[in-house]
Design a protein around this motif. Structure first.
Motif, PDB file in Angstrom:
ATOM      1  N   SER A 129      24.016 -30.738 -28.949  1.00 25.22           N
ATOM      2  CA  SER A 129      25.386 -30.385 -28.552  1.00 25.22           C
ATOM      3  C   SER A 129      25.500 -30.077 -27.071  1.00 25.22           C
ATOM      4  O   SER A 129      26.577 -30.194 -26.479  1.00 25.22           O
ATOM      5  CB  SER A 129      25.888 -29.184 -29.371  1.00 25.22           C
ATOM      6  OG  SER A 129      25.028 -28.069 -29.221  1.00 25.22           O
ATOM      7  N   VAL A 130      24.396 -29.675 -26.443  1.00 25.23           N
ATOM      8  CA  VAL A 130      24.350 -29.509 -24.991  1.00 25.23           C
ATOM      9  C   VAL A 130      23.680 -30.710 -24.339  1.00 25.23           C
ATOM     10  O   VAL A 130      24.157 -31.246 -23.337  1.00 25.23           O
ATOM     11  CB  VAL A 130      23.613 -28.212 -24.605  1.00 25.23           C
ATOM     12  CG1 VAL A 130      23.330 -28.189 -23.102  1.00 25.23           C
ATOM     13  CG2 VAL A 130      24.428 -26.994 -25.000  1.00 25.23           C
ATOM     14  N   SER A 284      27.170 -19.489 -37.285  1.00 26.59           N
ATOM     15  CA  SER A 284      27.704 -20.565 -36.438  1.00 26.59           C
ATOM     16  C   SER A 284      29.113 -20.233 -35.967  1.00 26.59           C
ATOM     17  O   SER A 284      29.461 -20.464 -34.800  1.00 26.59           O
ATOM     18  CB  SER A 284      27.704 -21.894 -37.209  1.00 26.59           C
ATOM     19  OG  SER A 284      26.398 -22.287 -37.546  1.00 26.59           O
ATOM     20  N   LEU A 288      30.292 -19.809 -32.055  1.00 32.89           N
ATOM     21  CA  LEU A 288      31.370 -20.601 -31.460  1.00 32.89           C
ATOM     22  C   LEU A 288      32.493 -19.714 -30.931  1.00 32.89           C
ATOM     23  O   LEU A 288      32.995 -19.922 -29.815  1.00 32.89           O
ATOM     24  CB  LEU A 288      31.927 -21.588 -32.489  1.00 32.89           C
ATOM     25  CG  LEU A 288      31.001 -22.731 -32.920  1.00 32.89           C
ATOM     26  CD1 LEU A 288      31.692 -23.601 -33.958  1.00 32.89           C
ATOM     27  CD2 LEU A 288      30.595 -23.568 -31.723  1.00 32.89           C
ATOM     28  N   VAL A 291      31.358 -17.924 -27.696  1.00 32.58           N
ATOM     29  CA  VAL A 291      31.356 -18.792 -26.514  1.00 32.58           C
ATOM     30  C   VAL A 291      32.783 -19.094 -26.073  1.00 32.58           C
ATOM     31  O   VAL A 291      33.092 -19.110 -24.872  1.00 32.58           O
ATOM     32  CB  VAL A 291      30.583 -20.097 -26.800  1.00 32.58           C
ATOM     33  CG1 VAL A 291      30.732 -21.079 -25.638  1.00 32.58           C
ATOM     34  CG2 VAL A 291      29.108 -19.798 -27.040  1.00 32.58           C
ATOM     35  N   TRP A 388      32.411 -27.955 -32.751  1.00 32.51           N
ATOM     36  CA  TRP A 388      31.147 -27.407 -32.243  1.00 32.51           C
ATOM     37  C   TRP A 388      30.824 -28.005 -30.879  1.00 32.51           C
ATOM     38  O   TRP A 388      30.589 -27.284 -29.903  1.00 32.51           O
ATOM     39  CB  TRP A 388      30.027 -27.702 -33.239  1.00 32.51           C
ATOM     40  CG  TRP A 388      28.677 -27.177 -32.829  1.00 32.51           C
ATOM     41  CD1 TRP A 388      27.911 -27.598 -31.765  1.00 32.51           C
ATOM     42  CD2 TRP A 388      27.929 -26.135 -33.465  1.00 32.51           C
ATOM     43  NE1 TRP A 388      26.736 -26.904 -31.702  1.00 32.51           N
ATOM     44  CE2 TRP A 388      26.721 -25.999 -32.728  1.00 32.51           C
ATOM     45  CE3 TRP A 388      28.144 -25.329 -34.572  1.00 32.51           C
ATOM     46  CZ2 TRP A 388      25.739 -25.068 -33.089  1.00 32.51           C
ATOM     47  CZ3 TRP A 388      27.166 -24.410 -34.923  1.00 32.51           C
ATOM     48  CH2 TRP A 388      25.984 -24.283 -34.191  1.00 32.51           C
ATOM     49  N   ILE A 392      30.724 -25.928 -27.365  1.00 31.61           N
ATOM     50  CA  ILE A 392      29.402 -25.769 -26.744  1.00 31.61           C
ATOM     51  C   ILE A 392      29.226 -26.759 -25.593  1.00 31.61           C
ATOM     52  O   ILE A 392      28.754 -26.391 -24.497  1.00 31.61           O
ATOM     53  CB  ILE A 392      28.286 -25.953 -27.790  1.00 31.61           C
ATOM     54  CG1 ILE A 392      28.427 -24.929 -28.928  1.00 31.61           C
ATOM     55  CG2 ILE A 392      26.922 -25.856 -27.125  1.00 31.61           C
ATOM     56  CD1 ILE A 392      28.282 -23.501 -28.497  1.00 31.61           C
ATOM     57  N   ALA A 396      28.885 -26.026 -21.533  1.00 34.15           N
ATOM     58  CA  ALA A 396      27.712 -26.504 -20.803  1.00 34.15           C
ATOM     59  C   ALA A 396      28.117 -27.263 -19.546  1.00 34.15           C
ATOM     60  O   ALA A 396      27.525 -27.058 -18.471  1.00 34.15           O
ATOM     61  CB  ALA A 396      26.852 -27.387 -21.713  1.00 34.15           C
ATOM     62  N   LEU A 419      20.592 -25.649 -24.869  1.00 35.27           N
ATOM     63  CA  LEU A 419      21.504 -24.673 -25.470  1.00 35.27           C
ATOM     64  C   LEU A 419      21.223 -23.274 -24.949  1.00 35.27           C
ATOM     65  O   LEU A 419      22.147 -22.514 -24.625  1.00 35.27           O
ATOM     66  CB  LEU A 419      21.365 -24.705 -26.993  1.00 35.27           C
ATOM     67  CG  LEU A 419      22.180 -23.665 -27.761  1.00 35.27           C
ATOM     68  CD1 LEU A 419      23.673 -23.887 -27.569  1.00 35.27           C
ATOM     69  CD2 LEU A 419      21.828 -23.683 -29.245  1.00 35.27           C
ATOM     70  N   LEU A 423      23.665 -20.680 -22.886  1.00 41.97           N
ATOM     71  CA  LEU A 423      24.062 -19.379 -23.419  1.00 41.97           C
ATOM     72  C   LEU A 423      23.723 -18.237 -22.461  1.00 41.97           C
ATOM     73  O   LEU A 423      24.419 -17.218 -22.424  1.00 41.97           O
ATOM     74  CB  LEU A 423      23.389 -19.138 -24.772  1.00 41.97           C
ATOM     75  CG  LEU A 423      23.856 -20.036 -25.925  1.00 41.97           C
ATOM     76  CD1 LEU A 423      23.053 -19.767 -27.182  1.00 41.97           C
ATOM     77  CD2 LEU A 423      25.349 -19.860 -26.185  1.00 41.97           C
ATOM     78  N   ALA A 437      21.391 -17.910 -31.635  1.00 38.10           N
ATOM     79  CA  ALA A 437      21.044 -19.329 -31.606  1.00 38.10           C
ATOM     80  C   ALA A 437      19.618 -19.567 -32.087  1.00 38.10           C
ATOM     81  O   ALA A 437      19.343 -20.542 -32.799  1.00 38.10           O
ATOM     82  CB  ALA A 437      21.217 -19.883 -30.192  1.00 38.10           C
TER      83      ALA A 437
END
Length: 578
Positions: A129-130, A284, A288, A291, A388, A392, A396, A419, A423, A437
């Motif tokens: 995801s990153v 999760s 989310l 963030v 997601w 995320i 990033a 990730l 973070l 995470a």
């Protein structure tokens, strides 16, 4: 439910449903399916660890061949999966209920969605995801570059690779297995969902080959993912403890995760997998929301809005993009093809993981209509994936710009660290999110391995039911393979074996295409007899008369005669089921 036989006329008690109407595997075939996979897996480990350079070169050459010559096949396969899912939703077939007309769901929707997501892509999203938005932010095809450059395309391609199409590829395999098992009384295996469509003389041999491919893909796929999960979990620990990565730490992490998975597998789906999956979902959501609230909120919301629209606008073009310019010429390496790095790689990954993901999804979905099943397995997880990645990935990109491409540098050095580096940039609660995470890396992999153990137990033991101790043994075996890969060969060998497993998706894609064709044949050929068969197979009441008992015995005898490579003899048990 417990199988109970009672005298004719008794109305109490229950029988196990669905009643078995599949093929009894001959002893020789069962011995091959049980013994050959471990032998082949050991041979693979020996070859790769003894000659890692040669194995890597051979696998790279195979990857180049598959990418250069068959990119079009993987693209068409993904399109077929999407089209079949749309057909199942919008046709009258969507009203068919898995498990017969009287069946009802065994799990609530939150638990069902949690288990779907956890076994399918939870660990992959933690990793990519990153990494994918960062790696693609400067250059990507199809999506027009906007005022902010190619970063919009990076987000859109990430949605595409992990969203609707990937879940459609899982779904179409899962629905083949689910209908075959819950409605026709077959074992929850690839051979039973596939071989009916083949000529009678080839069915026995083809069934063995299909099952061997499924077992090998499951064991090696889970073992290599176990290795990478250990690496990423160690990266997470290092982000807030300063603990140095190394073989000793990897071994402890693998043993710890294997212990948790073994406990979950032992207690079963309702007490183990279900509870951990629901915990995953809650954590999760916490990650989310945190963030979104503490990160660059306005940028995230704006970027999600813009990139969702771009995804919808470009979905068809991305679905059909084969990189024809590269495909029209011989390439010296798969690295010369953008699809070789991304779409072909990820589609192969999905195909290679389909045996255990689809098998587990099929197992937990009894009682849902095919329409509800397809929507639940494609639309809902796809929206979760997009949200997601939207949150995320956008964060990033934002922090990457603010740190003079600091996150890009971290991802280039170690993809698994992306990730955690992101973070760390979240103000106020960044340190706490690192812990969340890291826990998610562990729990998502536990649920993936747990679902894999359940599916693998079906492949190996069907039609007998595998006990909890057998699932624990399978978990231990997969952990042993992961330990061997990491301690003897290190990360390079893990990467080599995983790439080899993914390349193994090439032959397996033909198996899945046959299975899809067989599903279409079964569903379009449904008759009144088929509906009656589905009711009979899923009736939980004991047999009510001697006539019914004789009929069931005749069906099982016919199935036994059919194990030599032909369909069972015509009768109430199997003629409509083909």
């Amino acid at each position: 439910m417990t199988t109970t036989r009672r005298a004719p006329g008794e109305e109490t008690g229950t029988v196990e449903v669905p009643r078995f109407r599949g093929r009894h595997i001959p002893p020789l075939d069962r011995a091959i399916i049980t013994v050959l996979p471990p032998v082949l897996i050991i041979a693979v480990l020996v070859v790769v660890t003894m000659n890692p350079t040669g194995a890597a070169e051979a696998i790279s050459a195979a990857r180049t061949f598959v990418t250069g010559k068959f990119t079009w096949l993987f693209i068409l396969y993904s399109i077929v999966a999407v089209v079949v899912c749309l057909w199942l939703v919008f046709s009258r077939i969507g009203s068919i209920r898995l498990g017969g007309p009287a069946a009802r769901p065994q799990h609530g929707k939150f638990a069902w969605y949690s288990m779907l997501f956890a076994c399918g892509q939870g660990i992959g999203l933690i990793f990519w995801s990153v990494a994918e938005p960062i790696l693609l932010r400067d250059e990507n095809p199809v999506v027009p570059a906007g005022p902010d450059g190619a970063a919009e395309g990076a987000m859109v391609w990430s949605y595409f690779h992990w969203g609707f199409t990937a879940w459609a590829m899982y779904c179409v395999v899962a629905v083949c297995l689910a209908y075959s098992h819950h409605n026709l009384g077959k074992t929850l295996t690839f051979r039973e969902a596939t071989v009916d469509i083949l000529p009678a003389w080839s069915q026995r041999g083809a069934g063995v080959v299909v099952e061997l491919l499924a077992i090998m893909a499951t064991v090696l796929g889970l073992a290599t993912s176990f290795g990478f999960a250990a690496l990423q979990f160690t990266s997470g620990l290092a982000s807030f403890t300063g603990l140095a990565s190394g073989p000793g730490i990897w071994l402890l992490v693998i043993l710890g995760l294997a212990g948790l998975t073994a406990a979950s597998a032992f207690f079963g789906i309702n007490k183990g997998m279900k509870r951990i999956s629901e915990t995953n979902s809650v954590l999760s959501i916490v990650l989310l929301v945190a963030v979104l609230v503490f990160g660059p909120t306005i940028f995230i919301i704006s970027n999600i809005t813009q990139t969702f629209g771009s995804f919808i606008a470009n979905f068809t073009a991305m679905s059909f993009w084969t990189d024809a310019g590269t495909a029209g010429q011989d390439i010296s390496s798969w690295q010369d093809s953008w699809n070789g790095w991304w779409t072909v790689f990820i589609w192969c990954w999905v195909i290679a993981f389909s045996p255990f993901v689809a098998g587990f999804i099929a197992r937990i979905s009894r009682g849902r209509t095919i329409r509800e099943f397809v929507i639940g397995v494609t639309v809902v997880p796809s929206l979760i994936v997009m949200v997601w990645i939207g949150i995320i990935g956008s964060a990033a990109l934002h922090y990457d710009d603010r740190s003079d491409r600091g996150i890009s540098a971290a991802v280039a050095a170690d993809t698994s660290s992306g990730l955690f580096v992101m973070l760390e940039s979240v103000p106020v609660i960044g340190s706490l999110l690192l812990v969340v995470a890291t826990v998610l890396v562990a729990t998502y992999y536990v649920t993936s391995l747990d679902s894999g153990a359940h599916a693998l137990a079906e492949f190996v033991s069907a039609p007998r039911k595998a006990g909890p101790l057998f699932r624990v043994v399978l978990v231990a075996s997969i952990a042993a393979v992961a330990v061997t890969l990491l301690t003897l060969g290190g990360t390079a060998v893990v990467d080599t074996v995983q790439t080899g497993t993914i390349i193994g998706a090439f032959p397996f894609s033909f198996v899945i295409l046959l299975m899809i064709a067989n599903l279409v044949r079964r569903l379009t050929g449904r008759t009144v007899d088929t509906v009656r068969l589905e009711r009979e197979i899923n009736d939980p009441r004991p047999l009510a008369s001697e006539e019914a008992a004789v009929e069931e015995a005749a069906g099982e005898e016919a199935a036994t005669r059919g194990a030599g490579g032909t369909d069972p003899a015509p009768g109430a048990a199997d003629v409509p089921a083909r």
